[in-house]
Design a protein around this motif. Structure first.
Motif, PDB file in Angstrom:
ATOM      1  N   SER A 130      56.456  42.027  38.376  1.00 14.53           N
ATOM      2  CA  SER A 130      57.353  41.046  38.998  1.00 14.53           C
ATOM      3  C   SER A 130      58.663  41.679  39.450  1.00 14.53           C
ATOM      4  O   SER A 130      59.353  41.129  40.306  1.00 14.53           O
ATOM      5  CB  SER A 130      57.622  39.889  38.033  1.00 14.53           C
ATOM      6  OG  SER A 130      58.303  40.366  36.894  1.00 14.53           O
ATOM      7  N   GLN A 131      59.001  42.856  38.908  1.00 10.84           N
ATOM      8  CA  GLN A 131      60.213  43.558  39.350  1.00 10.84           C
ATOM      9  C   GLN A 131      60.090  44.037  40.798  1.00 10.84           C
ATOM     10  O   GLN A 131      61.087  44.168  41.499  1.00 10.84           O
ATOM     11  CB  GLN A 131      60.485  44.773  38.458  1.00 10.84           C
ATOM     12  CG  GLN A 131      60.752  44.438  37.017  1.00 10.84           C
ATOM     13  CD  GLN A 131      60.855  45.689  36.163  1.00 10.84           C
ATOM     14  OE1 GLN A 131      60.916  46.797  36.689  1.00 10.84           O
ATOM     15  NE2 GLN A 131      60.879  45.502  34.851  1.00 10.84           N
ATOM     16  N   PHE A 132      58.868  44.303  41.229  1.00 15.84           N
ATOM     17  CA  PHE A 132      58.637  44.866  42.560  1.00 15.84           C
ATOM     18  C   PHE A 132      58.085  43.849  43.544  1.00 15.84           C
ATOM     19  O   PHE A 132      57.812  44.191  44.694  1.00 15.84           O
ATOM     20  CB  PHE A 132      57.661  46.044  42.462  1.00 15.84           C
ATOM     21  CG  PHE A 132      58.106  47.098  41.508  1.00 15.84           C
ATOM     22  CD1 PHE A 132      59.113  47.979  41.848  1.00 15.84           C
ATOM     23  CD2 PHE A 132      57.526  47.199  40.258  1.00 15.84           C
ATOM     24  CE1 PHE A 132      59.536  48.941  40.966  1.00 15.84           C
ATOM     25  CE2 PHE A 132      57.937  48.166  39.364  1.00 15.84           C
ATOM     26  CZ  PHE A 132      58.947  49.040  39.715  1.00 15.84           C
ATOM     27  N   ALA A 133      57.887  42.614  43.105  1.00 14.98           N
ATOM     28  CA  ALA A 133      57.303  41.597  43.978  1.00 14.98           C
ATOM     29  C   ALA A 133      58.280  41.225  45.075  1.00 14.98           C
ATOM     30  O   ALA A 133      59.460  40.999  44.833  1.00 14.98           O
ATOM     31  CB  ALA A 133      56.918  40.362  43.173  1.00 14.98           C
ATOM     32  N   ALA A 134      57.794  41.176  46.291  1.00 14.19           N
ATOM     33  CA  ALA A 134      58.627  40.808  47.444  1.00 14.19           C
ATOM     34  C   ALA A 134      58.687  39.286  47.565  1.00 14.19           C
ATOM     35  O   ALA A 134      57.716  38.579  47.274  1.00 14.19           O
ATOM     36  CB  ALA A 134      58.041  41.413  48.706  1.00 14.19           C
ATOM     37  N   ASP A 135      59.811  38.786  47.993  1.00 10.89           N
ATOM     38  CA  ASP A 135      60.002  37.354  48.247  1.00 10.89           C
ATOM     39  C   ASP A 135      59.762  36.500  47.008  1.00 10.89           C
ATOM     40  O   ASP A 135      59.329  35.356  47.110  1.00 10.89           O
ATOM     41  CB  ASP A 135      59.096  36.870  49.385  1.00 10.89           C
ATOM     42  CG  ASP A 135      59.358  37.622  50.668  1.00 10.89           C
ATOM     43  OD1 ASP A 135      60.506  38.065  50.860  1.00 10.89           O
ATOM     44  OD2 ASP A 135      58.414  37.777  51.458  1.00 10.89           O
ATOM     45  N   ASN A 136      59.983  37.051  45.843  1.00 16.55           N
ATOM     46  CA  ASN A 136      59.830  36.332  44.568  1.00 16.55           C
ATOM     47  C   ASN A 136      58.453  35.716  44.374  1.00 16.55           C
ATOM     48  O   ASN A 136      58.315  34.677  43.737  1.00 16.55           O
ATOM     49  CB  ASN A 136      60.926  35.254  44.437  1.00 16.55           C
ATOM     50  CG  ASN A 136      62.292  35.865  44.347  1.00 16.55           C
ATOM     51  OD1 ASN A 136      62.448  36.967  43.813  1.00 16.55           O
ATOM     52  ND2 ASN A 136      63.283  35.177  44.871  1.00 16.55           N
ATOM     53  N   HIS A 137      57.435  36.311  44.956  1.00 16.02           N
ATOM     54  CA  HIS A 137      56.065  35.870  44.708  1.00 16.02           C
ATOM     55  C   HIS A 137      55.568  36.518  43.429  1.00 16.02           C
ATOM     56  O   HIS A 137      55.720  37.717  43.237  1.00 16.02           O
ATOM     57  CB  HIS A 137      55.131  36.256  45.867  1.00 16.02           C
ATOM     58  CG  HIS A 137      55.364  35.463  47.092  1.00 16.02           C
ATOM     59  ND1 HIS A 137      55.942  35.987  48.218  1.00 16.02           N
ATOM     60  CD2 HIS A 137      55.104  34.163  47.371  1.00 16.02           C
ATOM     61  CE1 HIS A 137      56.031  35.055  49.144  1.00 16.02           C
ATOM     62  NE2 HIS A 137      55.531  33.940  48.656  1.00 16.02           N
ATOM     63  N   ALA A 138      54.986  35.722  42.581  1.00 19.00           N
ATOM     64  CA  ALA A 138      54.453  36.268  41.333  1.00 19.00           C
ATOM     65  C   ALA A 138      53.271  37.175  41.650  1.00 19.00           C
ATOM     66  O   ALA A 138      52.414  36.819  42.468  1.00 19.00           O
ATOM     67  CB  ALA A 138      54.020  35.132  40.413  1.00 19.00           C
ATOM     68  N   PRO A 139      53.216  38.344  41.037  1.00 18.90           N
ATOM     69  CA  PRO A 139      52.079  39.235  41.308  1.00 18.90           C
ATOM     70  C   PRO A 139      50.789  38.643  40.751  1.00 18.90           C
ATOM     71  O   PRO A 139      50.800  37.925  39.751  1.00 18.90           O
ATOM     72  CB  PRO A 139      52.465  40.523  40.568  1.00 18.90           C
ATOM     73  CG  PRO A 139      53.432  40.094  39.534  1.00 18.90           C
ATOM     74  CD  PRO A 139      54.152  38.910  40.080  1.00 18.90           C
ATOM     75  N   GLN A 140      49.700  38.941  41.431  1.00 15.67           N
ATOM     76  CA  GLN A 140      48.410  38.425  41.010  1.00 15.67           C
ATOM     77  C   GLN A 140      47.758  39.445  40.089  1.00 15.67           C
ATOM     78  O   GLN A 140      47.353  40.526  40.519  1.00 15.67           O
ATOM     79  CB  GLN A 140      47.537  38.145  42.227  1.00 15.67           C
ATOM     80  CG  GLN A 140      46.362  37.274  41.924  1.00 15.67           C
ATOM     81  CD  GLN A 140      45.687  36.807  43.197  1.00 15.67           C
ATOM     82  OE1 GLN A 140      45.888  37.366  44.257  1.00 15.67           O
ATOM     83  NE2 GLN A 140      44.894  35.773  43.080  1.00 15.67           N
ATOM     84  N   VAL A 141      47.677  39.115  38.805  1.00 22.48           N
ATOM     85  CA  VAL A 141      47.092  39.994  37.787  1.00 22.48           C
ATOM     86  C   VAL A 141      45.871  39.287  37.229  1.00 22.48           C
ATOM     87  O   VAL A 141      45.949  38.140  36.786  1.00 22.48           O
ATOM     88  CB  VAL A 141      48.109  40.299  36.667  1.00 22.48           C
ATOM     89  CG1 VAL A 141      47.490  41.207  35.626  1.00 22.48           C
ATOM     90  CG2 VAL A 141      49.363  40.927  37.246  1.00 22.48           C
ATOM     91  N   THR A 142      44.715  39.973  37.265  1.00 20.44           N
ATOM     92  CA  THR A 142      43.454  39.374  36.868  1.00 20.44           C
ATOM     93  C   THR A 142      42.724  40.292  35.901  1.00 20.44           C
ATOM     94  O   THR A 142      42.719  41.505  36.082  1.00 20.44           O
ATOM     95  CB  THR A 142      42.559  39.141  38.105  1.00 20.44           C
ATOM     96  OG1 THR A 142      43.321  38.473  39.100  1.00 20.44           O
ATOM     97  CG2 THR A 142      41.334  38.341  37.766  1.00 20.44           C
ATOM     98  N   GLU A 143      42.083  39.712  34.909  1.00 20.06           N
ATOM     99  CA  GLU A 143      41.221  40.486  34.023  1.00 20.06           C
ATOM    100  C   GLU A 143      39.870  40.671  34.707  1.00 20.06           C
ATOM    101  O   GLU A 143      39.403  39.804  35.434  1.00 20.06           O
ATOM    102  CB  GLU A 143      41.019  39.756  32.702  1.00 20.06           C
ATOM    103  CG  GLU A 143      42.267  39.602  31.888  1.00 20.06           C
ATOM    104  CD  GLU A 143      42.034  38.810  30.612  1.00 20.06           C
ATOM    105  OE1 GLU A 143      40.866  38.559  30.269  1.00 20.06           O
ATOM    106  OE2 GLU A 143      43.018  38.434  29.968  1.00 20.06           O
TER     107      GLU A 143
END
Length: 172
Positions: A130-143
Protein backbone atom coordinates in the motif's frame (compact mmCIF):
# COMPACT_ATOMS: atom_id res chain seq x y z
CA UNK A 1 -84.18 -32.54 -46.84
CA UNK A 2 -83.10 -31.62 -43.43
CA UNK A 3 -80.41 -34.35 -43.46
CA UNK A 4 -79.14 -33.11 -46.80
CA UNK A 5 -78.89 -29.61 -45.49
CA UNK A 6 -76.93 -30.74 -42.41
CA UNK A 7 -74.64 -32.86 -44.57
CA UNK A 8 -74.00 -29.93 -46.89
CA UNK A 9 -73.26 -27.61 -43.95
CA UNK A 10 -70.88 -30.18 -42.47
CA UNK A 11 -69.13 -30.55 -45.84
CA UNK A 12 -68.69 -26.78 -46.13
CA UNK A 13 -67.20 -26.57 -42.62
CA UNK A 14 -64.81 -29.45 -43.39
CA UNK A 15 -63.71 -27.88 -46.69
CA UNK A 16 -63.05 -24.51 -45.02
CA UNK A 17 -60.87 -26.07 -42.31
CA UNK A 18 -59.02 -28.20 -44.87
CA UNK A 19 -58.19 -25.10 -46.94
CA UNK A 20 -56.96 -23.27 -43.85
CA UNK A 21 -54.87 -26.29 -42.84
CA UNK A 22 -53.33 -26.43 -46.30
CA UNK A 23 -52.55 -22.71 -46.14
CA UNK A 24 -50.84 -23.14 -42.77
CA UNK A 25 -48.92 -26.12 -44.10
CA UNK A 26 -47.77 -24.17 -47.16
CA UNK A 27 -46.79 -21.16 -44.99
CA UNK A 28 -44.73 -23.38 -42.67
CA UNK A 29 -43.03 -25.04 -45.63
CA UNK A 30 -42.20 -21.69 -47.22
CA UNK A 31 -40.79 -20.44 -43.91
CA UNK A 32 -38.74 -23.65 -43.52
CA UNK A 33 -37.31 -23.29 -47.05
CA UNK A 34 -36.45 -19.59 -46.55
CA UNK A 35 -34.82 -20.33 -43.21
CA UNK A 36 -32.79 -23.15 -44.75
CA UNK A 37 -31.68 -20.87 -47.57
CA UNK A 38 -30.45 -18.17 -45.18
CA UNK A 39 -28.69 -20.71 -42.98
CA UNK A 40 -26.92 -22.14 -46.03
CA UNK A 41 -25.86 -18.74 -47.37
CA UNK A 42 -24.40 -17.75 -43.96
CA UNK A 43 -22.88 -21.21 -43.42
CA UNK A 44 -19.32 -20.79 -42.22
CA UNK A 45 -19.84 -17.50 -40.36
CA UNK A 46 -21.84 -18.78 -37.33
CA UNK A 47 -18.99 -21.20 -36.60
CA UNK A 48 -16.01 -18.92 -37.25
CA UNK A 49 -16.34 -16.73 -34.14
CA UNK A 50 -16.65 -19.57 -31.61
CA UNK A 51 -13.73 -21.34 -33.30
CA UNK A 52 -11.58 -18.21 -33.10
CA UNK A 53 -12.44 -17.82 -29.42
CA UNK A 54 -11.67 -21.47 -28.76
CA UNK A 55 -8.26 -21.09 -30.39
CA UNK A 56 -7.26 -17.84 -28.66
CA UNK A 57 -8.62 -18.62 -25.18
CA UNK A 58 -5.76 -20.99 -24.18
CA UNK A 59 -3.26 -18.23 -25.00
CA UNK A 60 -5.10 -15.80 -22.71
CA UNK A 61 -5.07 -18.42 -19.95
CA UNK A 62 -1.35 -19.01 -20.46
CA UNK A 63 -0.60 -15.27 -20.31
CA UNK A 64 -2.59 -14.91 -17.08
CA UNK A 65 -0.83 -17.92 -15.57
CA UNK A 66 2.55 -16.46 -16.55
CA UNK A 67 1.75 -13.18 -14.81
CA UNK A 68 0.52 -15.09 -11.79
CA UNK A 69 3.82 -17.00 -11.68
CA UNK A 70 5.78 -13.76 -12.15
CA UNK A 71 4.01 -12.03 -9.25
CA UNK A 72 4.14 -15.01 -6.89
CA UNK A 73 5.71 -14.62 -3.46
CA UNK A 74 6.90 -17.94 -2.07
CA UNK A 75 7.88 -18.89 1.46
CA UNK A 76 11.45 -17.71 0.92
CA UNK A 77 10.24 -14.09 0.70
CA UNK A 78 9.04 -14.18 4.33
CA UNK A 79 10.79 -14.47 7.70
CA UNK A 80 9.90 -17.93 9.09
CA UNK A 81 9.16 -16.79 12.65
CA UNK A 82 7.26 -13.55 12.08
CA UNK A 83 5.76 -14.13 8.61
CA UNK A 84 6.79 -10.59 7.68
CA UNK A 85 8.49 -9.76 4.40
CA UNK A 86 12.27 -10.10 4.40
CA UNK A 87 14.53 -7.76 2.38
CA UNK A 88 14.13 -9.83 -0.80
CA UNK A 89 10.35 -9.86 -0.36
CA UNK A 90 10.23 -6.11 0.10
CA UNK A 91 12.28 -5.58 -3.06
CA UNK A 92 10.03 -7.96 -4.97
CA UNK A 93 6.83 -6.24 -3.84
CA UNK A 94 8.33 -2.83 -4.62
CA UNK A 95 9.30 -4.00 -8.11
CA UNK A 96 5.81 -5.42 -8.74
CA UNK A 97 4.08 -2.24 -7.57
CA UNK A 98 6.33 0.19 -9.46
CA UNK A 99 7.64 -1.53 -12.59
CA UNK A 100 4.92 -3.81 -13.89
CA UNK A 101 2.02 -2.60 -16.06
CA UNK A 102 -0.76 -1.16 -13.86
CA UNK A 103 -3.30 -3.77 -14.95
CA UNK A 104 -0.90 -6.56 -13.89
CA UNK A 105 -0.03 -5.31 -10.41
CA UNK A 106 -1.67 -8.21 -8.63
CA UNK A 107 0.40 -9.95 -5.98
CA UNK A 108 -0.04 -13.66 -5.30
CA UNK A 109 1.06 -15.27 -2.03
CA UNK A 110 1.83 -18.98 -1.91
CA UNK A 111 -0.72 -20.70 0.32
CA UNK A 112 0.52 -22.65 3.35
CA UNK A 113 -1.31 -25.35 5.33
CA UNK A 114 -1.87 -23.05 8.31
CA UNK A 115 -4.59 -20.44 7.72
CA UNK A 116 -3.09 -18.14 10.37
CA UNK A 117 0.23 -18.04 8.50
CA UNK A 118 -1.62 -17.27 5.26
CA UNK A 119 -3.52 -14.36 6.79
CA UNK A 120 -0.35 -12.94 8.41
CA UNK A 121 1.58 -13.10 5.14
CA UNK A 122 -1.25 -11.61 3.11
CA UNK A 123 -1.67 -8.77 5.61
CA UNK A 124 2.09 -8.08 5.62
CA UNK A 125 2.21 -7.92 1.80
CA UNK A 126 -0.92 -5.74 1.61
CA UNK A 127 0.48 -3.33 4.22
CA UNK A 128 3.86 -2.99 2.51
CA UNK A 129 2.40 -2.77 -1.02
CA UNK A 130 0.00 0.00 0.00
CA UNK A 131 3.03 2.31 0.35
CA UNK A 132 3.58 2.11 -3.42
CA UNK A 133 -0.04 2.04 -4.58
CA UNK A 134 -0.91 4.84 -6.98
CA UNK A 135 -4.04 6.94 -6.46
CA UNK A 136 -4.65 5.34 -3.05
CA UNK A 137 -5.95 2.13 -4.60
CA UNK A 138 -5.54 -0.83 -2.32
CA UNK A 139 -3.19 -3.40 -3.84
CA UNK A 140 -4.75 -6.66 -4.89
CA UNK A 141 -3.16 -9.47 -2.85
CA UNK A 142 -4.46 -13.01 -3.38
CA UNK A 143 -3.56 -16.40 -1.96
CA UNK A 144 -2.85 -19.09 -4.52
CA UNK A 145 -2.09 -22.81 -4.56
CA UNK A 146 0.66 -22.28 -7.12
CA UNK A 147 4.01 -23.46 -5.76
CA UNK A 148 6.98 -21.12 -5.93
CA UNK A 149 10.02 -22.65 -7.62
CA UNK A 150 12.48 -20.15 -6.18
CA UNK A 151 14.87 -20.55 -3.27
CA UNK A 152 16.46 -18.19 -0.79
CA UNK A 153 19.26 -15.95 -2.04
CA UNK A 154 21.49 -17.18 0.83
CA UNK A 155 21.48 -20.70 -0.62
CA UNK A 156 22.23 -19.43 -4.13
CA UNK A 157 25.08 -17.27 -2.80
CA UNK A 158 26.44 -20.15 -0.73
CA UNK A 159 26.37 -22.48 -3.76
CA UNK A 160 28.19 -19.96 -5.97
CA UNK A 161 30.78 -19.20 -3.27
CA UNK A 162 31.55 -22.89 -2.70
CA UNK A 163 31.80 -23.46 -6.44
CA UNK A 164 34.35 -20.65 -6.78
CA UNK A 165 36.33 -21.86 -3.75
CA UNK A 166 36.62 -25.40 -5.09
CA UNK A 167 37.66 -24.46 -8.62
CA UNK A 168 41.10 -25.79 -9.54
CA UNK A 169 43.75 -23.27 -10.44
CA UNK A 170 44.03 -22.63 -14.17
CA UNK A 171 46.99 -24.45 -15.68
CA UNK A 172 48.52 -24.23 -19.13
Amino acid sequence: MRCTFLAAAAAVVVLITVNRANAVCFDDTAHYIKHGYYVNTMWPWPYVCPDRNAVSEPFCIMVNNGWRRENLLGAHYFNPGTNQLNAAGELRVKWIMTQEPPQRRNIFVERELDAKVNSQRTAAVREYASQFAADNHAPQVTETNLMSEGRPAVIVDFTNTKFQQNMPAPVL
